[in-house]
Enzyme design. Structure first.
Site, PDB file in Angstrom:
ATOM      1  N   LYS A 172       0.845  -1.213   0.000  1.00  0.00           N
ATOM      2  CA  LYS A 172       0.000   0.000   0.000  1.00  0.00           C
ATOM      3  C   LYS A 172       0.878   1.260   0.000  1.00  0.00           C
ATOM      4  CE  LYS A 172      -2.529   0.866   3.907  1.00  0.00           C
ATOM      5  NZ  LYS A 172      -2.363   2.237   4.399  1.00  0.00           N
ATOM      6  N   SER A 173       1.849   1.315   0.900  1.00  0.00           N
ATOM      7  CA  SER A 173       2.687   2.529   1.003  1.00  0.00           C
ATOM      8  C   SER A 173       3.428   2.801  -0.308  1.00  0.00           C
ATOM      9  CB  SER A 173       3.740   2.347   2.098  1.00  0.00           C
ATOM     10  OG  SER A 173       3.148   2.368   3.356  1.00  0.00           O
ATOM     11  N   ARG A 191      -8.743  12.353  12.397  1.00  0.00           N
ATOM     12  CA  ARG A 191      -7.307  12.155  12.678  1.00  0.00           C
ATOM     13  C   ARG A 191      -6.572  13.488  12.574  1.00  0.00           C
ATOM     14  NH1 ARG A 191      -5.368   7.117   9.129  1.00  0.00           N
ATOM     15  NH2 ARG A 191      -3.453   7.500  10.291  1.00  0.00           N
ATOM     16  N   ASP A 204       2.381  -0.687  11.997  1.00  0.00           N
ATOM     17  CA  ASP A 204       1.145  -1.282  11.468  1.00  0.00           C
ATOM     18  C   ASP A 204       0.992  -2.746  11.868  1.00  0.00           C
ATOM     19  OD1 ASP A 204       0.490   1.105  10.339  1.00  0.00           O
ATOM     20  OD2 ASP A 204       1.234   0.597   8.348  1.00  0.00           O
ATOM     21  N   LYS A 252      -4.398   6.187  14.701  1.00  0.00           N
ATOM     22  CA  LYS A 252      -4.542   5.498  13.412  1.00  0.00           C
ATOM     23  C   LYS A 252      -6.013   5.509  12.989  1.00  0.00           C
ATOM     24  CE  LYS A 252      -0.230   4.721  12.883  1.00  0.00           C
ATOM     25  NZ  LYS A 252       0.498   5.388  11.798  1.00  0.00           N
ATOM     26  N   ARG A 264      -6.160   2.251  18.021  1.00  0.00           N
ATOM     27  CA  ARG A 264      -5.836   0.810  17.938  1.00  0.00           C
ATOM     28  C   ARG A 264      -5.437   0.202  19.277  1.00  0.00           C
ATOM     29  NH1 ARG A 264      -2.887   0.622  11.944  1.00  0.00           N
ATOM     30  NH2 ARG A 264      -4.860   0.650  10.813  1.00  0.00           N
TER      31      ARG A 264
END
Ligand code: S3P
Length: 429
Positions: free
Chosen positions: A21-22, A121, A313, A340, A344
Site C-alpha cells: 500500500k505505502s 485524525r 502497522d 490510526k 488501535r
C-alpha cells in the site's frame, strides 16, 4: 458485513501477497511529479491506493489503469491543475498527508476531504511545518480535514527535526521541500519507513545516531517504472498465524522486505518464530523475498520503544502473537497507535479481552500475559471499521474453539481485498 470464521481445519499453503500500500501510493504520486512517463506494475487494487489515483486524475494527471498496471504521464512539479471539486482521500492518511505536501508546495488551490475516520485524525502535525515553510494550508479547527490549500509566494527552506517518528509527516515535509530553491532538511532520529527517500533518490547523510534527508527544486524527479512488491504489513498477519497455529506451514511469495518495514519479522524471530527467506531479489529499488513460516513455541518479549515505528502497522497482530507466548510481554512507547484509523490500543484491548486474554491497557502500550494453551473464546469482534483490527481479530480466531464473528469485515478492502479468500484457502480443507 459480519464475517464468520470457522475453527481452522489446518493452516497450510502458499500465497502471493497483495501489492504494498505505502509503495503503491508513492509510485503514483511520484510518477505524477516526474516529467516522464511511468509504467507501474502490480499497483494495489485496495481502496486507499485507489483514492490516490482518483485524486491525481482530478488534478489533471493522465492516469490509465489496466488491471494492476498503471500508466502515468508525469506532469512535473508545475503541471497540476486546480481541481473542480474537493479531493476525496477516503480513509487514507497517506493520501491526505503526502498529497498535502505536494499541493501545498506547488500552491494549488484545493480542498482535501476524507471519511469520518480520516476527518477525526490530526492533521496539525502537517499543517504546522507546512505553514513554517510559507505554504498556505488551513484545517477545520486548525487541526482536522477538510484541509484548504492555497497559493504561496515560494517555499522557504527549513531544518525540521521530526517531533514524531512518522513516515507520513517526514514525506509531507520533504515533498513540499521539492518546491523550494534551498534544501529543506528533515532530521530523523528514530527511523520510520524510508520509501519516499528511496524512490525519489533523495540525498541524506548521518547525523549523530540519526540522519538528515534533504529535498529541493534541484532534485531531478525520476519516473517510477517498476513492479510494486508484496505488502509486508499484509504478510505480518500470516507470520503470526503460522507461528501460533499447530503444525502450520505457509509460504508467502514476493514480499517486500525493506528493513525499515520488517521490525515485526525480527521481533517474532526474537520470540522464537521459525521463519526463513528465499528468492531474495529487488522490485525497483525495494528488496523482496519469499518467506516460509512454520509453527513455533513463542517466548514473551519486552519491546524496545525505538522499534515501534518499524512495526507500527504490525503491532495489533503482534499483540495477538503475545497472547500465545509463555509469559508477560510489554509494549510501551506506542501512543501513535491511538492516532490510526481507530484508536488501535483501545480497540485491540477490547478485542483481546473479549476473547478472554489477560491484558492491561496502558496509556502508551499494553501488558499481555500470554499462555501457549490460550484458546480464544468464540466472540463477536468489533473491527471499528479498521482493516488491521478486522484482520488481527481473524488471526486470533483461528485458535478459537468455536465460530467467531467480525463486524464491519468489509474494511479489509482498505489494504487487503483478498484477505477473507486467503484465510479460507489456508484454513479449510
Ligand atoms: C505510512 C506510514 C505509517 C503507517 C501507515 C502508512 C506511509 O504512518 O501507519 O499505514 O505509507 O507512510 P505514520 O508514518 O504516520 O506512522
Amino acid at each position: 458485513m459480519i464475517q464468520k470464521t470457522e475453527p481452522a481445519d489446518k493452516l497450510a499453503g502458499t500465497l502471493v501477497m497483495p501489492p504494498d500500500k505505502s509503495i503503491s501510493h508513492r509510485s503514483a504520486l511520484f510518477a505524477a511529479l516526474s516529467s516522464d512517463k511511468s509504467i507501474i506494475e502490480n499497483y494495489s487494487d485496495a481502496a486507499d491506493p485507489q483514492s490516490t489515483l482518483s485524486c491525481l486524475r482530478q488534478l489533471g494527471v493522465p492516469v490509465q489503469k489496466d488491471g494492476n498496471r498503471v500508466v502515468i504521464e508525469g506532469v512535473g512539479r508545475d503541471g497540476f491543475k486546480k481541481p473542480k471539486s474537493p479531493l476525496d482521500c477516503g480513509n487514507s492518511g497517506t493520501t491526505m498527508r503526502l498529497l498535502s505536501g505536494i499541493l501545498a508546495g506547488a500552491g494549488i488551490e484545493c480542498e482535501l476531504i476524507g471519511d469520518e475516520s480520516l476527518s477525526a485524525r490530526t492533521m496539525k502535525r502537517i499543517i504546522d511545518p507546512l505553514r513554517q515553510m510559507g505554504c498556505s494550508i488551513e484545517g477545520r479547527d486548525q487541526k482536522f480535514a477538510p484541509l484548504k490549500i492555497g497559493p504561496n509566494t515560494g517555499v522557504k527552506a527549513m531544518r525540521y527535526p521530526l517531533p514524531i517518528a512518522s513516515a507520513q509527516l517526514k514525506s509531507c515535509v520533504l515533498l513540499a521541500g521539492l518546491f523550494g530553491e534551498e534544501p529543506t532538511e528533515v532530521v530523523e532520529m528514530v527511523p520510520s519507513r524510508d520509501h519516499t527517500e528511496r524512490l525519489l533518490n533523495l540525498k541524506s547523510e548521518s547525523y549523530g545516531t540519526g540522519k538528515i534527508i534533504r529535498s529541493s527544486k534541484s532534485d531531478r524527479l525520476p519516473a517510477q517504472s517498476y513492479v510494486v512488491p508484496g505488502d509486508f504489513s499484509a504478510a505480518a498477519f500470516w507470520l503470526v498465524a503460522g507461528s501460533i497455529y499447530p503444525e502450520a506451514e505457509l509460504k508467502l511469495q514476493k514480499v517486500g522486505i525493506n528493513p525499515s518495514r520488517t521490525g515485526a519479522y525480527h521481533i517474532l524471530e526474537d520470540m522464537g518464530a521459525d521463519f526463513s527467506k528465499s528468492n531474495n531479489g529487488f522490485a525497483g529499488r525495494e528488496p523482496v523475498a519469499d518467506i516460509r513460516i512454520k509453527s513455533a513455541q513463542l517466548s514473551p518479549i519486552k519491546l524496545d520503544p525505538k522499534l515501534i515505528p518499524n512495526c507500527i502497522d504490525e503491532l495489533p497482530v503482534l499483540m495477538v502473537a503475545m497472547c500465545f507466548a509463555s509469559g508477560k510481554s510489554v509494549i510501551s512507547g506506542a501512543e501513535e497507535l491511538r492516532h490510526k484509523e481507530t484508536d488501535r490500543l483501545s480497540a485491540m484491548a477490547e478485542i483481546l479481552s473479549s476473547a478472554g486474554a489477560e491484558i492491561e491497557l496502558q496509556k502508551d502500550g499494553m501488558i499481555i500475559y500470554g499462555d501457549p494453551d490460550f484458546t480464544p473464546r468464540p466472540s463477536r469482534f468489533n473491527s471499528y471499521h479498521d482493516h488491521r483490527m478486522a484482520m488481527a481479530a481473524a488471526v486470533l480466531s483461528i485458535r478459537s474453539s468455536g465460530i467467531c464473528e467480525i463486524e464491519g469485515a468489509e474494511c479489509t478492502s482498505i489494504s487487503y481485498p483478498e484477505f477473507w479468500t486467503h484465510l479460507h484457502k489456508l484454513t479449510q480443507s
